[in-house]
Design a protein around this motif. Structure first.
Motif: not given
Ligand code: TRP
Length: 330
Positions: A6-8, A10, A39, A41, A44, A127, A131, A134-135, A143, A145, A152
């Motif tokens: 999974l990855s968020g 920005r 997804f 975010a 965020h 924050y 996050m 989300d995970i 994850v 990143v 995080n």
């Molecule tokens: N904080 C991450 C960023 O700034 C974005 C993010 C939000 C994220 N939720 C997440 C990344 C969950 C990985 C998993 O890039």
């Protein structure tokens, strides 16, 4: 069982060549190897108080750019965070087991305080809880990143383990962060610095038009030129060769390297070639970005399909979590 990645993403900032050869390429590959959730975010992003007029436009542009690069909504689960109400409820629950002290000590929080001293809102403090939610809500195992997000991920692991410990279960798996940067080409900036980045202001965006790319490349930092035969190029020059290696043919790179070695290089020519090759490389991606961006019906379909898939997994977790915490139906 297949591992869950999974990855968020920005929701601010355009994708650049550095992202393309970094995160994006690895996401595109991973979607075929794992059960992937990607997804935007957007909740965020509220921590920095974006203008209401920008919020949707930002989400739309990142989505279009990821899709244009090859993230396939039929293969992975691609969604917008704010379309998943289960995340908001679970975030509330997770906040009860996150402590102010540990949140205040987070490096990213301290950095934000420095960057936006007039807007130290509670969302900024929590924050890492959002996050982690989300995970954990998809019970993700991996994850991917960048380095700046490692703390995080560590927090997410901690909150998951704490939940397991408090309620005496092994419900949440431990998410593991991994940096994709290691075995990928690092794309240097145009300013002599080692890395292309949006905040460094040295980036070529995938959505840049030909004229912009040309102007950026022609302004790239160089030096006075080689003085000895076969000398090793300094970093500023080596960076341009590195960029050439991703955008130009091997023959072109070899030609300019040889010109350099023979002290016959003309940086103006090299830059013209480099800009033409980058334009050629990015043009089809840019075209797809524009195409997708003007197709609201397609985007609507993508996000509703993504939300539907994401909510299946998220609501299953939330039902379990409520049960574990002790909520019961009358
Ligand atoms: N904080 C991450 C960023 O700034 C974005 C993010 C939000 C994220 N939720 C997440 C990344 C969950 C990985 C998993 O890039």
């Amino acid at each position: 069982m297949q591992q869950i990645v999974l990855s968020g993403i920005r929701s601010t900032g355009n994708l650049h060549l550095g992202n393309y050869f970094g995160a994006i390429k690895s996401f595109v590959r991973m979607q075929h190897e794992y059960n992937c959730y990607f997804f935007v975010a957007d909740w965020h992003s509220l921590t920095t108080h974006p203008h209401p007029g920008d919020l949707h436009a930002n989400v739309k542009s990142v989505l279009s750019e990821y899709l244009a690069c090859g993230i396939d909504p039929e293969v992975c689960t691609l969604y917008v965070q704010s379309d998943i109400p289960e995340i908001a409820e679970m975030y509330l629950l997770m906040n009860m087991n996150a402590y102010i002290g540990e949140l205040e000590r987070t490096t990213t929080f301290k950095e934000k305080i420095r960057k936006q001293p007039d807007n130290v809102n509670a969302g900024l403090l929590t924050y890492p809880v959002l996050m982690a939610t989300d995970i954990l809500i998809h019970k993700a195992n991996k994850v991917p990143v960048g380095k700046d997000q490692e703390q995080n991920i560590e927090m997410a692991r901690r909150f998951g383990k704490r939940f397991n410990q408090i309620y005496g279960t092994d419900y949440f798996p431990e998410p593991e962060g991994f940096t994709y940067a290691k075995n990928l080409v690092k794309i240097p900036g145009l300013d002599g610095s080692g890395k292309m980045g949006k905040s460094e202001g040295n980036a070529i965006n995938l959505a840049d038009d030909a004229k912009t790319i040309h102007q950026k490349v022609m302004k790239a930092v160089t030096d006075a030129g080689p003085t000895e035969m076969n000398q090793t190029p300094p970093e500023v020059i080596e960076n341009l060769f590195k960029l050439m290696e991703v955008a130009s043919t091997p023959e072109t790179v070899a030609f300019y390297r040889e010109q350099y070695a023979k002290c016959q290089i003309r940086y103006g020519d090299l830059k013209k070639q480099l800009s033409a090759d980058i334009i050629q490389f990015t043009a089809p991606i840019r075209e797809r970005i524009l195409e997708i961006q003007s197709d609201d019906a397609y985007l609507a379909k993508v996000v509703s399909m993504g939300a539907e898939k994401a909510r299946i997994s998220a609501s299953a977790t939330l039902i379990d979590v409520r049960e574990i915490i002790g909520f019961r139906k009358f």
